[in-house]
Design a protein around this motif. Structure first.
Motif, PDB file in Angstrom:
ATOM      1  N   ALA A  69      10.526  -5.220 -56.953  1.00  0.00           N
ATOM      2  CA  ALA A  69      10.971  -6.591 -57.126  1.00  0.00           C
ATOM      3  C   ALA A  69      11.563  -6.820 -58.514  1.00  0.00           C
ATOM      4  CB  ALA A  69       9.797  -7.548 -56.899  1.00  0.00           C
ATOM      5  N   ALA A  70      11.083  -6.076 -59.512  1.00  0.00           N
ATOM      6  CA  ALA A  70      11.592  -6.208 -60.888  1.00  0.00           C
ATOM      7  C   ALA A  70      12.907  -5.466 -61.076  1.00  0.00           C
ATOM      8  CB  ALA A  70      10.542  -5.690 -61.873  1.00  0.00           C
ATOM      9  N   GLY A  71      13.371  -4.779 -60.044  1.00  0.00           N
ATOM     10  CA  GLY A  71      14.633  -4.070 -60.143  1.00  0.00           C
ATOM     11  C   GLY A  71      14.496  -2.676 -60.726  1.00  0.00           C
ATOM     12  N   ASP A  72      13.291  -2.132 -60.688  1.00  0.00           N
ATOM     13  CA  ASP A  72      13.050  -0.791 -61.229  1.00  0.00           C
ATOM     14  C   ASP A  72      13.267   0.292 -60.178  1.00  0.00           C
ATOM     15  OD1 ASP A  72      12.456  -1.916 -63.661  1.00  0.00           O
ATOM     16  OD2 ASP A  72      10.309  -1.899 -63.349  1.00  0.00           O
ATOM     17  N   GLY A  73      14.132   0.004 -59.221  1.00  0.00           N
ATOM     18  CA  GLY A  73      14.497   1.017 -58.228  1.00  0.00           C
ATOM     19  C   GLY A  73      13.716   0.885 -56.935  1.00  0.00           C
ATOM     20  N   PRO A  74      14.208   1.557 -55.909  1.00  0.00           N
ATOM     21  CA  PRO A  74      13.537   1.504 -54.600  1.00  0.00           C
ATOM     22  C   PRO A  74      12.206   2.234 -54.637  1.00  0.00           C
ATOM     23  CG  PRO A  74      15.320   3.082 -54.553  1.00  0.00           C
ATOM     24  CD  PRO A  74      15.392   2.379 -55.892  1.00  0.00           C
ATOM     25  N   ARG A  75      11.355   1.827 -53.746  1.00  0.00           N
ATOM     26  CA  ARG A  75      10.038   2.474 -53.650  1.00  0.00           C
ATOM     27  C   ARG A  75      10.208   3.903 -53.147  1.00  0.00           C
ATOM     28  NH1 ARG A  75       6.040  -0.893 -50.376  1.00  0.00           N
ATOM     29  NH2 ARG A  75       4.739   0.804 -51.032  1.00  0.00           N
TER      30      ARG A  75
END
Length: 119
Positions: A112-118
């Motif tokens: 959600a913070a934009g740190d990449g896909p899970r």
């Protein structure tokens, strides 16, 4: 996740992540602070951090800021302090997040913070 009664919850350590409510319907996201004990050493309350609360100077400021957010699209940071829980209701129950749940939440928050896909 695990459900605790108030009596058992009081004995959990500071740092416990939890929600409150009733069976199947839990609300909020809180971090348990230190347990507060009476003169005899009995656990009677605790401090907590409400992860759904915005930073504010006092109640009037908080209400003003929530109205500003709703009416004008303003943005305010997350509250970073602890306050006393203070409900004293022995019928309360608590949904406590366990380490695996918290790791899953971290992954969701990172996405959600934009740190990449899970992964």
């Amino acid at each position: 996740m695990k459900i605790y009664t108030r009596e058992k919850f009081l004995e959990l350590p500071a740092g416990t992540l939890y929600a409150t409510g009733a069976l199947v319907v839990f609300e909020g996201l809180f971090v348990k602070g230190e347990t507060i004990r009476n003169a005899e050493g009995k656990a009677i309350d605790w401090s907590c951090r409400d992860l759904t609360m915005i930073a504010s100077e006092d109640t009037g400021d908080m209400l003003s800021r929530f109205n500003d957010m709703a009416e004008n699209g303003a943005s305010y940071p997350l509250e970073d302090s602890y306050g006393r829980e203070g409900r004293f209701d022995d019928s309360d129950i608590f949904l406590v997040y366990e380490p695996a749940d918290i790791r899953e939440m971290i992954a969701v928050f990172q996405e959600a913070a934009g740190d990449g896909p899970r992964a």
